[in-house]
Write a protein that holds these residues in place. Structure first.
Motif, PDB file in Angstrom:
ATOM      1  N   ALA A 166       2.206   1.874  -3.672  1.00  0.00           N
ATOM      2  CA  ALA A 166       1.092   2.379  -4.740  1.00  0.00           C
ATOM      3  C   ALA A 166       0.994   3.359  -4.314  1.00  0.00           C
ATOM      4  O   ALA A 166       0.320   4.286  -5.476  1.00  0.00           O
ATOM      5  CB  ALA A 166      -0.189   1.792  -4.371  1.00  0.00           C
ATOM      6  N   ALA A 167       1.067   3.593  -3.601  1.00  0.00           N
ATOM      7  CA  ALA A 167       0.588   5.282  -3.064  1.00  0.00           C
ATOM      8  C   ALA A 167       2.165   6.433  -2.847  1.00  0.00           C
ATOM      9  O   ALA A 167       1.425   7.587  -2.656  1.00  0.00           O
ATOM     10  CB  ALA A 167       0.468   5.948  -1.622  1.00  0.00           C
ATOM     11  N   HIS A 168       3.180   5.978  -3.805  1.00  0.00           N
ATOM     12  CA  HIS A 168       4.249   6.927  -3.996  1.00  0.00           C
ATOM     13  C   HIS A 168       5.203   6.578  -5.056  1.00  0.00           C
ATOM     14  O   HIS A 168       6.145   5.900  -4.234  1.00  0.00           O
ATOM     15  CB  HIS A 168       4.989   7.199  -2.039  1.00  0.00           C
ATOM     16  CG  HIS A 168       4.114   7.582  -0.901  1.00  0.00           C
ATOM     17  ND1 HIS A 168       4.558   8.717  -0.819  1.00  0.00           N
ATOM     18  CD2 HIS A 168       3.383   6.864  -0.033  1.00  0.00           C
ATOM     19  CE1 HIS A 168       3.840   9.364   0.157  1.00  0.00           C
ATOM     20  NE2 HIS A 168       3.216   8.074   1.064  1.00  0.00           N
ATOM     21  N   PRO A 169       3.987   6.444  -5.896  1.00  0.00           N
ATOM     22  CA  PRO A 169       5.296   5.821  -6.795  1.00  0.00           C
ATOM     23  C   PRO A 169       6.503   6.839  -7.492  1.00  0.00           C
ATOM     24  O   PRO A 169       7.345   5.811  -7.482  1.00  0.00           O
ATOM     25  CB  PRO A 169       3.906   5.751  -8.117  1.00  0.00           C
ATOM     26  CG  PRO A 169       3.489   6.844  -7.457  1.00  0.00           C
ATOM     27  CD  PRO A 169       2.878   6.644  -6.097  1.00  0.00           C
ATOM     28  N   ASP A 195      -6.210  -2.405  -7.766  1.00  0.00           N
ATOM     29  CA  ASP A 195      -6.420  -1.207  -8.488  1.00  0.00           C
ATOM     30  C   ASP A 195      -4.549  -0.514  -7.578  1.00  0.00           C
ATOM     31  O   ASP A 195      -4.051   0.534  -8.455  1.00  0.00           O
ATOM     32  CB  ASP A 195      -7.305  -0.281  -8.182  1.00  0.00           C
ATOM     33  CG  ASP A 195      -8.366  -0.024  -8.838  1.00  0.00           C
ATOM     34  OD1 ASP A 195      -8.814  -0.653  -9.804  1.00  0.00           O
ATOM     35  OD2 ASP A 195      -9.399  -0.207  -8.163  1.00  0.00           O
ATOM     36  N   ALA A 196      -4.568  -1.296  -6.163  1.00  0.00           N
ATOM     37  CA  ALA A 196      -3.503  -1.098  -6.033  1.00  0.00           C
ATOM     38  C   ALA A 196      -2.069  -1.233  -6.915  1.00  0.00           C
ATOM     39  O   ALA A 196      -1.033  -1.042  -6.724  1.00  0.00           O
ATOM     40  CB  ALA A 196      -3.290  -1.059  -4.102  1.00  0.00           C
ATOM     41  N   ALA A 247      -2.059  -1.848  -9.385  1.00  0.00           N
ATOM     42  CA  ALA A 247      -1.698  -0.676 -10.745  1.00  0.00           C
ATOM     43  C   ALA A 247      -0.746   0.473 -10.257  1.00  0.00           C
ATOM     44  O   ALA A 247      -0.266   0.863 -11.320  1.00  0.00           O
ATOM     45  CB  ALA A 247      -3.363  -1.286 -11.109  1.00  0.00           C
ATOM     46  N   GLU A 248      -0.731   1.022  -9.506  1.00  0.00           N
ATOM     47  CA  GLU A 248      -0.341   2.114  -9.084  1.00  0.00           C
ATOM     48  C   GLU A 248       1.256   2.562  -8.538  1.00  0.00           C
ATOM     49  O   GLU A 248       2.037   2.987  -8.727  1.00  0.00           O
ATOM     50  CB  GLU A 248      -1.110   3.182  -7.875  1.00  0.00           C
ATOM     51  CG  GLU A 248      -2.170   3.033  -8.283  1.00  0.00           C
ATOM     52  CD  GLU A 248      -2.397   4.264  -9.565  1.00  0.00           C
ATOM     53  OE1 GLU A 248      -2.391   4.854  -9.649  1.00  0.00           O
ATOM     54  OE2 GLU A 248      -3.349   4.079  -9.859  1.00  0.00           O
ATOM     55  N   ILE A 249       1.858   0.859  -9.209  1.00  0.00           N
ATOM     56  CA  ILE A 249       3.316   0.044  -8.091  1.00  0.00           C
ATOM     57  C   ILE A 249       4.006   0.488  -9.904  1.00  0.00           C
ATOM     58  O   ILE A 249       3.327   0.264 -10.688  1.00  0.00           O
ATOM     59  CB  ILE A 249       3.758  -1.036  -7.811  1.00  0.00           C
ATOM     60  CG1 ILE A 249       2.493  -1.339  -6.230  1.00  0.00           C
ATOM     61  CG2 ILE A 249       4.721  -1.491  -7.297  1.00  0.00           C
ATOM     62  CD1 ILE A 249       2.808  -2.891  -5.706  1.00  0.00           C
ATOM     63  N   THR A 250       4.952   0.963  -8.948  1.00  0.00           N
ATOM     64  CA  THR A 250       6.104   1.712 -10.371  1.00  0.00           C
ATOM     65  C   THR A 250       7.496   0.783 -10.036  1.00  0.00           C
ATOM     66  O   THR A 250       7.966   1.089 -10.800  1.00  0.00           O
ATOM     67  CB  THR A 250       6.332   3.300 -10.513  1.00  0.00           C
ATOM     68  OG1 THR A 250       6.634   3.810  -9.189  1.00  0.00           O
ATOM     69  CG2 THR A 250       5.012   3.449 -11.488  1.00  0.00           C
ATOM     70  N   ALA A 288      -1.150  -5.960 -15.085  1.00  0.00           N
ATOM     71  CA  ALA A 288      -0.334  -3.519 -14.580  1.00  0.00           C
ATOM     72  C   ALA A 288       0.853  -2.977 -14.714  1.00  0.00           C
ATOM     73  O   ALA A 288       1.143  -1.858 -14.684  1.00  0.00           O
ATOM     74  CB  ALA A 288      -0.870  -4.108 -12.771  1.00  0.00           C
ATOM     75  N   ARG A 342       0.589  -0.985   0.522  1.00  0.00           N
ATOM     76  CA  ARG A 342      -0.104   0.453   0.132  1.00  0.00           C
ATOM     77  C   ARG A 342       1.448   0.980  -0.139  1.00  0.00           C
ATOM     78  O   ARG A 342       0.131   2.266  -0.769  1.00  0.00           O
ATOM     79  CB  ARG A 342      -0.965   0.117   1.528  1.00  0.00           C
ATOM     80  CG  ARG A 342      -2.498  -1.013   1.200  1.00  0.00           C
ATOM     81  CD  ARG A 342      -3.430  -1.061   2.282  1.00  0.00           C
ATOM     82  NE  ARG A 342      -4.071  -1.876   2.169  1.00  0.00           N
ATOM     83  CZ  ARG A 342      -4.895  -2.182   2.216  1.00  0.00           C
ATOM     84  NH1 ARG A 342      -4.911  -2.006   3.992  1.00  0.00           N
ATOM     85  NH2 ARG A 342      -5.617  -2.705   1.960  1.00  0.00           N
TER      86      ARG A 342
END
Length: 234
Positions: A132-135, A154-155, A157-160, A187, A129
């Motif tokens: 995901a919130a701090h890519p 959804d989380a 998919a946010e991971i870089t 993702a 989490r």
């Protein structure tokens, strides 16, 4: 953040700055085995911060833990911990993660640049989490015997960040692993995700009956190269 969290920090006894690693403990929290793991990781050249993420309920350790957490005491301990863990909502996780990362940026021993996040058991979910919130801030995320799928598609998919998931054989079937890995593929996450053979939930923790020395070594063999790839030049 709701108040002040206690934490354990470990870093090399040298003057230069070091890349930061945010380490989330398992549900049993900060205790000797977790401090030993943080110190071992710090010995490889990292500033490691292990916060007591259940600080709202008091300083660590929240429970009177035995030196060895055997199966005869585990159910009673988990019965006390689970309500606290369940109260640690995604909103709380993200609010706290903001504070932990901000703290790291102000430490004189921490190098500028990206950070890594790692976690064990429920801490693995917190790590996902946070990433995901701090890519733009988190370059690597690792989770071991953690319920990472609970973060949701959804989380993921946010991971870089570059990702490693080390699953206990008792936690995940081959079919469930395939489903998770297909979600990571969809993702477009740069990841490795594997079941560690012969392991049960909690295999990295040497103060529990779940401990597996081969599993712990495999964890280091995966984690250290991941950090070296993503943080060494920061």
């Amino acid at each position: 953040m709701d108040g002040q969290a206690d934490a354990f920090a470990a870093f090399p006894d040298r003057g230069e700055r070091h890349p930061a690693v945010l380490m989330y403990a398992d549900g049993f929290g900060i205790r000797p085995v977790l401090r030993e793991m943080a110190c071992e990781l710090a010995g490889h050249g990292y500033y490691v911060l292990a916060p007591n993420f259940l600080y709202r309920h008091g300083p660590a350790p929240l429970l009177d833990l035995p030196e060895r957490i055997g199966e005869e005491v585990r159910p009673a301990l988990m019965a006390q911990l689970m309500p606290l863990i369940e109260a640690h909502t995604a909103e709380r996780v993200l609010r706290d993660a903001d504070a932990y990362l901000k703290f790291l940026t102000t430490q004189p021993q921490v190098a500028a640049g990206p950070v890594a996040v790692t976690g064990y058991c429920i801490g693995g979910l917190l790590a996902v989490r946070t990433a995901a919130a701090h890519p733009g801030r988190v370059a690597a995320v690792a989770a071991f015997h953690g319920p990472v799928g609970a973060a949701g598609l959804d989380a993921l998919a946010e991971i870089t960040a570059q990702v490693h998931f080390g699953h206990a054989e008792s936690d995940l079937t081959a079919e469930a692993l395939g489903e998770l890995n297909r979600a990571l593929d969809a993702a477009k996450v740069d990841y490795t995700s594997e079941i560690y053979p012969g392991t049960v939930h909690g295999f990295t923790m040497s103060d529990t009956d779940a401990f597996d020395p081969t599993g712990l070594q495999r964890h280091w063999d995966r984690l250290l190269p991941l950090l070296d790839r993503t943080l060494a030049n920061s």
